[in-house]
Design a protein around this motif. Structure first.
Motif, short mmCIF file in Angstrom:
data_model
loop_
_atom_site.label_atom_id
_atom_site.label_comp_id
_atom_site.label_asym_id
_atom_site.label_seq_id
_atom_site.Cartn_x
_atom_site.Cartn_y
_atom_site.Cartn_z
N MET A 1 7.87 -13.68 10.69
CA MET A 1 7.43 -12.28 10.68
C MET A 1 7.24 -11.80 9.26
N ILE A 2 6.37 -10.86 9.16
CA ILE A 2 6.01 -10.41 7.81
C ILE A 2 6.94 -9.32 7.36
N ARG A 3 7.41 -9.40 6.13
CA ARG A 3 8.28 -8.35 5.61
C ARG A 3 7.51 -7.44 4.68
N ILE A 4 8.08 -6.30 4.44
CA ILE A 4 7.36 -5.25 3.70
C ILE A 4 6.91 -5.75 2.34
N LYS A 5 7.80 -6.46 1.64
CA LYS A 5 7.43 -6.89 0.30
C LYS A 5 6.22 -7.82 0.35
N ASN A 6 6.28 -8.71 1.32
CA ASN A 6 5.15 -9.62 1.46
C ASN A 6 3.88 -8.84 1.79
N LEU A 7 4.07 -7.80 2.60
CA LEU A 7 2.93 -6.98 3.01
C LEU A 7 2.22 -6.43 1.78
N LEU A 8 3.02 -5.86 0.87
CA LEU A 8 2.41 -5.26 -0.31
C LEU A 8 1.68 -6.31 -1.13
N ILE A 9 2.28 -7.48 -1.24
CA ILE A 9 1.63 -8.55 -2.01
C ILE A 9 0.28 -8.89 -1.38
N ILE A 10 0.30 -9.01 -0.06
CA ILE A 10 -0.94 -9.36 0.64
C ILE A 10 -2.01 -8.31 0.36
N ILE A 11 -1.59 -7.06 0.49
CA ILE A 11 -2.58 -6.00 0.33
C ILE A 11 -3.17 -6.03 -1.07
N LYS A 12 -2.32 -6.23 -2.04
CA LYS A 12 -2.82 -6.15 -3.41
C LYS A 12 -3.63 -7.37 -3.80
N SER A 13 -3.46 -8.43 -3.07
CA SER A 13 -4.09 -9.67 -3.53
C SER A 13 -5.60 -9.61 -3.46
N ASN A 14 -6.09 -8.94 -2.49
CA ASN A 14 -7.54 -8.97 -2.27
C ASN A 14 -8.07 -7.54 -2.37
N PRO A 15 -9.02 -7.30 -3.27
CA PRO A 15 -9.52 -5.92 -3.42
C PRO A 15 -10.07 -5.35 -2.12
N LEU A 16 -10.68 -6.20 -1.33
CA LEU A 16 -11.24 -5.70 -0.08
C LEU A 16 -10.14 -5.22 0.85
N THR A 17 -9.07 -5.98 0.89
CA THR A 17 -7.96 -5.58 1.75
C THR A 17 -7.37 -4.28 1.28
N LEU A 18 -7.28 -4.12 -0.04
CA LEU A 18 -6.76 -2.88 -0.60
C LEU A 18 -7.63 -1.71 -0.16
N PHE A 19 -8.93 -1.91 -0.30
CA PHE A 19 -9.88 -0.88 0.10
C PHE A 19 -9.69 -0.52 1.57
N ALA A 20 -9.59 -1.54 2.41
CA ALA A 20 -9.45 -1.30 3.84
C ALA A 20 -8.16 -0.55 4.15
N THR A 21 -7.09 -0.94 3.48
CA THR A 21 -5.82 -0.28 3.75
C THR A 21 -5.89 1.19 3.37
N ILE A 22 -6.51 1.47 2.24
CA ILE A 22 -6.61 2.87 1.83
C ILE A 22 -7.37 3.68 2.87
N ILE A 23 -8.50 3.13 3.30
CA ILE A 23 -9.30 3.83 4.30
C ILE A 23 -8.46 4.10 5.54
N LEU A 24 -7.72 3.09 5.96
CA LEU A 24 -6.97 3.26 7.19
C LEU A 24 -5.85 4.29 7.03
N ILE A 25 -5.24 4.31 5.88
CA ILE A 25 -4.20 5.31 5.65
C ILE A 25 -4.81 6.71 5.70
N VAL A 26 -5.96 6.85 5.05
CA VAL A 26 -6.65 8.14 5.09
C VAL A 26 -6.94 8.55 6.54
N MET A 27 -7.46 7.60 7.32
CA MET A 27 -7.78 7.89 8.72
C MET A 27 -6.52 8.32 9.47
N LEU A 28 -5.43 7.61 9.19
CA LEU A 28 -4.19 7.93 9.89
C LEU A 28 -3.75 9.35 9.58
N VAL A 29 -3.83 9.69 8.29
CA VAL A 29 -3.42 11.04 7.90
C VAL A 29 -4.32 12.08 8.58
#
Lengths: 285, 589, 319
Positions: free
Chosen positions: A1-29
């Motif tokens: 299972m994925i842990r939070i720290k690993n999650l952040l690493i994953i997100i930051k690793s790929n600019p596209l993933t970072l972009f997607a995560t930001i969009i999704l957080i905005v949508m959630l808000v």
């Protein structure tokens, strides 16, 4: 299972993933606090600014009844996300249990399942949804069901094939030999191995569910009329094409594209990380 | 008596005398009033101020008001109003609505299924003359007619030798059978124009090719009703063979065009009737009616895909106005949407609630969201006889644009009725065919914003809208239905008001019952003097103001577009009445 | 090989039957709708008496037990009689004959566009792996995957109307009658759908090529001294294209459903618009038969793809 720290690493690793995560957080808000964020009441008509293109007062313009487009789009986020998530959760849950039991127990049930799945997969999912809506009538619940039904077959197939692979593994054989009850075998040994493919399928389906909801409301078969959903906002422009109120179609479309794109990107990332076998794309760094 | 007193009395007497005679003069002569009105037209995003002529015509005096009338127009021959008409060609006309069945009388009087499509293949007894802008009566199948002095008997003489499209001869039996069905329809069908022929008592063959109609009492509108576009004659044999329900069958007509075929959603075609009883007509070889959406109809004419469109959308009209290649004209129409509630049960059986809704809705906003198409209409169209001029009623409560005071009053009325800020108000939904359109959206917005209610839309298919009046929600008083008023082409709007606002009438779906209005309307049915009738009409309008039955969206206008090669007297038409194009012709191309 | 084809066709038949059952069942969940809609119209209230309503029910066969209705429908379909539209009284077959050419034209054009655009992009991206071009094209692909097809169609329409004051014609124009005009109608729709499919193809092509490149026989070819592009074209492409063909077949389903919304967006009188209209009218005859035809087309296309697949890749045949 994925842990939070690993999650952040994953997100930051790929600019596209970072972009997607930001969009999704905005949508959630936006989905959680539409009334606070939206500048105006989405249903309120502004007769002094009917059919207005984007202005300082109405940043994304107003529609043919004078309602603020930006506010309507913001309120639409919640509807879209709720319907999409509900549909995906419903279809994946049903697909998961169905696929597991079919794969593990085999026999006539499995054969029947395979035939049913083949039939379901022969009807394009949007058309299946349309058929269901015609029979059940419009409404939030029926839309969720209609979208969900289209996603069950694929899930069953994937889960089933995972189960078939795992079923023959040594530790499962051992558990069977020890006389462990099938239910425990399923939940303890097999199911956890299937979570990864399930997650991948679910994240991919989310994009499709959002598209389906938009297409259904575009065709006028979505939830109640007047509810501000992106798809229904776009359908008006199709009819009045001589002096099109382009802002009513373009902006919701951009939002749709960004949302679907973000879910797809997250799905891709998950696929890369969790199960390279499934994605069919060779990972290269 | 001294001189000053004598002069004074003389002055008074002469003033009175002048007034008395003056009004007599006005009564006898129909007056054409031409108003010049400033209209904002939006042409490609610049607003252009243009003067548009709005023509209103006061009605001609009603026949049978005391003198026997005998009219012989047997040598009248209808032809084009322009010289040297060119023969040949197929007219490409665009229309908009899917025609659901082919019974010319069962088509609704309301807009929607298009009686105008089939009108080209039938004739009535008399009709309005297109060459005079549909203001005077001319013969159709009847070339002579008589009206008795007491106005109770109408006699029509049928032309000799008229044949139906299947070769059979027109006889008085066909007229009798057609009108019997209209006046007394059998149980299994519903005739749209029945409400305009309520004053007819009996219909008989009078021998020698005459048909005799006897009325129950003298009527102001009954004679003009025979000019209606769909008061057409169907063959008795076709009616009998199909159990008087010809929705699946195209009965042969006597008209200038014969039906060829119909592909729903695409086109309907007609061909020239070579044996038409008017040997001059028609000039064209056939008509192809092309089905297209609102804007597309105007665009089709501009791009020469079609020659003629009776109506296009506001967008299409703006495009046509800006384009030199086509002619276009806006004409007032008599169709309107309305928002109807159940007047018979709570909460709308409380007059306070009704008035609150009337005051809280600013009818000018309807105009705005319809792009200027729908104008505020005080219960009847502004071109109807007796309608209140706009300058007058635009100042009245419930009709004025500056309505902050009205909204306040409405809120107070709701509180008085027991629903302060709409708390506990049972109405939850408004149902319609397209409830997300600008009109219903603005209606719900005004009610919800101004009164604090929460009415939500509900959609049903077009064909089922009327059923909603029989639905549980409406019967329980929790739903408002958005429907279409019946359309009527004659100027005397008494039958219309009776239909929509009269107690127990067939079109009165809102269960409105106002005894004062009933009495007034009944009187008006038999009132032959137009001035008196107009006065009564004003009275009815103010009664409806005080006790509103529903909310009218507003009668709108239709926007016709046609090519310059098309010759048809559209410029004389003062009202959008669709239908017969027997005198149309086109330049050779 | 013929045995394989025969087996596949045999399996397709019960699938088709199953599809028809599903369609039939879904439509009958709410009975009575259509008859209600027919017996009243815009003027009068209930136009028919209860008795006449019953007789309508009977004439439409809605009174018979469900299995009889289903049997009747299947028999009609096999004899080519797809019934008559409840509303327009025109035979469904006639409707389809008029509308199908347009949709087929759009479908074929979409397919061509998706391959013409998608393949080169995918191949170039794979061959120039990790270059700027690769990342750029992957970005584009992700974008076009996400854009809903009807949004793209609407975007084109708005663009052309606002910038060129031109819009495609909205009539039924058969390709053999007037090819140019017909293309005016079909191309915007085909581009809208085709670009989405191109993205799928590009992605599949890229990953498939990359996978094949790692295979032993490619290494062998390279070590034999063959030039790179000869390796690519002779060995890699042929095998890499197999999954691409498969996915095209599967995408056909998206193509069909995409055409519904796209045809509505562009007011194109095709089969998709017919289905949408039928749904709005609750016209079961049209809905039932049209969906059956869509599913049938989908099954047939996939069958053809499988057969082609089996001719190219012998491993499949012995499955």
């Amino acid at each position: 299972m994925i842990r939070i720290k690993n999650l952040l690493i994953i997100i930051k690793s790929n600019p596209l993933t970072l972009f997607a995560t930001i969009i999704l957080i905005v949508m959630l808000v936006l989905a959680l606090f539409p009334s606070q964020i939206a500048p105006m009441d989405p249903q309120k008509a502004h007769y002094d600014a009917l059919r207005s293109p984007p202005t300082m007062q109405h940043l994304l313009g107003t529609d043919y009844a004078g309602r603020d487009v930006a506010s309507r789009m913001i309120h639409g986020v919640r509807t879209t996300l709720i319907i999409a998530f509900s549909a995906v959760i419903l279809s994946k849950t049903i697909g998961f249990f169905w696929g597991m039991t079919s794969g593990y127990f085999g026999g006539w049930f499995d054969l029947l399942t395979q035939r049913i799945i083949e039939v379901m997969l022969s009807i394009p999912s949007l058309i299946l949804a349309l058929l269901l809506l015609a029979g059940l009538g419009s409404g939030r619940l029926t839309v969720i069901i209609a979208i969900a039904v289209g996603g069950i077959a694929g899930t069953v197939r994937i889960i089933r094939s995972s189960v078939l692979t795992i079923k023959n593994m040594a530790y499962v054989e051992a558990a069977k030999a020890m006389g462990t009850h099938p239910i425990i075998i399923i939940f303890r040994h097999i199911a956890p191995q299937c979570f990864a493919p399930l997650l991948v399928v679910a994240s991919v389906s989310l994009g499709g569910a959002i598209f389906a909801e938009a297409a259904l409301s575009f065709l006028g078969l979505g939830i109640t009329p007047n509810a501000p959903t992106w798809g229904s906002m776009m359908s008006v422009v199709a009819e009045n094409y001589l002096r099109p109120l382009w802002w009513i179609a373009i902006f919701p479309g951009i939002a749709l594209t960004l949302t679907i794109m973000s879910f797809n990107l997250i799905g891709d990332e998950l696929r890369d990380r969790l199960d390279p076998k499934l994605k069919g794309e060779v990972k290269d760094n | 008596m001294n001189i000053s007193k004598f002069t004074f009395i003389l002055a008074i007497i002469s003033t009175v005398f002048v007034f008395a005679c003056g009004s007599e003069v006005i009564k006898e002569v129909p007056v054409e009033v031409v108003k010049e009105v400033q209209v904002d037209k939006i042409v490609k995003e610049t607003v252009v101020q243009v003067e548009e002529k709005v023509i209103t015509v006061t009605p001609t005096a009603i026949p049978g008001g005391g003198t026997a009338i005998s009219v012989d127009m047997s040598d009248f021959v209808l032809e084009s109003n322009e010289p040297n008409p060119v023969r040949g060609g197929i007219l490409r006309m665009t229309f908009g609505v899917s025609v659901k069945h082919t019974d010319h009388h069962q088509m609704p009087v309301a807009q929607g299924a298009g009686p105008h499509n089939l009108t080209v293949m039938y004739n009535g007894l008399i009709r309005m003359n297109p060459n005079t802008g549909m203001t005077t009566i001319m013969p159709d199948l009847a070339d002579k007619w008589e009206i008795s002095a007491d106005g109770m008997i109408y006699k029509f003489h049928l032309r000799e030798g008229v044949k139906f499209h299947d070769g059979s001869l027109l006889t008085p039996d066909d007229v009798v059978a057609t009108f019997e069905r209209i006046v007394n329809p059998p149980d299994h069908i519903a005739i749209g124009i029945q409400s305009l022929f309520t004053e007819i008592d009996t219909i008989k063959d009078g021998g020698d090719n005459w048909v005799i109609f006897t009325l129950k009492r003298p009527s102001a509108h009954q004679f003009n009703a025979f000019t209606m576009l769909n008061a057409t004659i169907l063959p008795k044999k076709c009616l009998e063979d199909n159990n008087y329900d010809v929705r699946e069958v195209v009965c042969p007509g006597t008209g200038p065009f014969k039906f060829v075929d119909y592909i729903p959603g695409e086109y309907m075609t007609f061909e020239k009737n070579e044996d038409y009883w008017n040997p001059n007509l028609p000039y064209i070889d056939g008509i192809k009616m092309i089905h297209a959406g609102g804007t597309a109809r105007g665009v089709n004419v501009i791009t020469d895909v079609a020659d003629f469109a009776w109506n296009t959308s506001e967008d299409g009209y703006a495009q046509a106005q800006a384009d030199d290649r086509v002619h276009s004209k806006r004409m007032p129409n008599t169709g309107s949407n309305y928002f109807g509630w159940n007047n018979a049960v709570a909460p709308f059986n409380d007059i306070n609630v009704r008035k609150a809704f009337h005051l809280a809705t600013n009818k000018h906003n309807f105009t705005r969201v319809s792009l200027g198409s729908a104008k505020p209409s005080r219960w009847i169209p502004t071109l109807a006889e007796g309608a209140t001029p706009e300058e007058e009623f635009f100042n009245l409560a419930g009709w004025r644009d500056d309505n902050a005071a009205d909204i306040k009053a409405a809120q107070q009325l709701m509180a008085d009725a027991g629903y302060p800020n709409c708390e506990g108000f049972p109405v939850k939904t408004m149902v319609g065919y397209k409830p997300d359109g600008a009109g219903p959206v603005s209606f719900m917005d005004m009610i919800n914003t101004n009164l604090g209610c929460d009415i939500q839309p509900r959609a049903v298919e077009r064909a089922l809208v009327q059923d909603q009046y029989a639905g549980d929600a409406f019967k329980a008083g929790t739903e408002i239905v958005m429907h279409l008023v019946p359309v009527q082409a004659i100027k005397n709007y008494t039958p219309f008001m009776l239909g929509l606002y009269g107690t127990g009438s067939s079109q009165n779906f809102t269960n409105y019952s106002n005894p004062e209005v009933d009495v007034l309307l009944d009187t008006m049915l038999g009132e032959l003097d137009p001035t008196t009738r107009a006065a009564f009409t004003r009275l009815v309008q103010s009664k409806l103001d005080e006790n509103p039955p529903l909310i009218l969206f507003g009668f709108d206008s239709h926007r016709a577009v046609w090519g310059p090669h098309v010759h048809f007297p559209m410029d004389r038409r003062t009202q959008s009445i669709w239908g017969r194009v027997d005198t149309i012709w086109m330049d050779k191309r | 090989m013929y045995k394989y084809i025969f087996r596949r066709v045999l399996i397709a038949i019960p699938t088709l039957v199953g599809v028809s059952l599903v369609i039939f069942f879904f439509m009958r969940i709410l009975p009575g709708d259509v008859v209600d809609a027919m017996v009243t119209d815009e003027t009068g209230a209930m136009v028919f008496t209860e008795q006449q309503r019953e007789s309508i029910n009977e004439s439409l066969g809605l009174n018979r037990p469900l299995y009889v209705q289903y049997g009747g429908w299947m028999k009609d379909v096999f004899t080519g009689d797809m019934g008559y539209s409840f509303w327009t009284k025109i035979s469904v077959g006639e409707h389809i004959r008029r509308r199908a050419p347009m949709t087929i034209e759009i479908t074929v054009l979409s397919l061509i566009i998706s391959w013409v655009i998608g393949l080169p992009v995918g191949i170039l991206a794979a061959v120039n792996r990790n270059s700027i071009g690769d990342y750029f094209s992957r970005g584009i692909v992700i974008f076009f995957l996400a854009v809903p097809s009807f949004y793209a169609a609407l975007g084109f329409l708005i663009f052309f109307v606002l910038v060129f004051t031109w819009r495609p014609p909205v009539d039924v124009i058969f390709f053999w009658q007037n090819p140019i005009q017909s293309l005016y109608v079909a191309l915007p729709a085909a581009v809208a759908i085709g670009t989405g499919m191109a993205a799928v193809i590009a992605r599949m092509a890229r990953s498939s090529i990359l996978e094949v490149i790692r295979e032993d026989y490619v290494r062998t070819a390279r070590s034999k001294g063959l030039a790179n592009n000869v390796v690519i074209t002779k060995h890699v492409l042929k095998n890499a294209l197999i999954p691409v063909v498969t996915i095209s077949g599967l995408q056909f389903g998206n193509l069909l459903s995409g055409s519904i919304a796209v045809e509505m967006a562009l007011s194109i009188p095709g089969l998709g618009a017919l289905l949408a209209q039928g749904l709005a009218d609750r016209d079961w005859m049209i809905i039932q038969n049209l969906v059956l035809i869509f599913a049938f087309a989908f099954i047939v296309i996939n069958l053809i793809v499988d057969i082609i697949y089996s001719t190219i890749d012998p491993r499949i045949r012995y499955d």
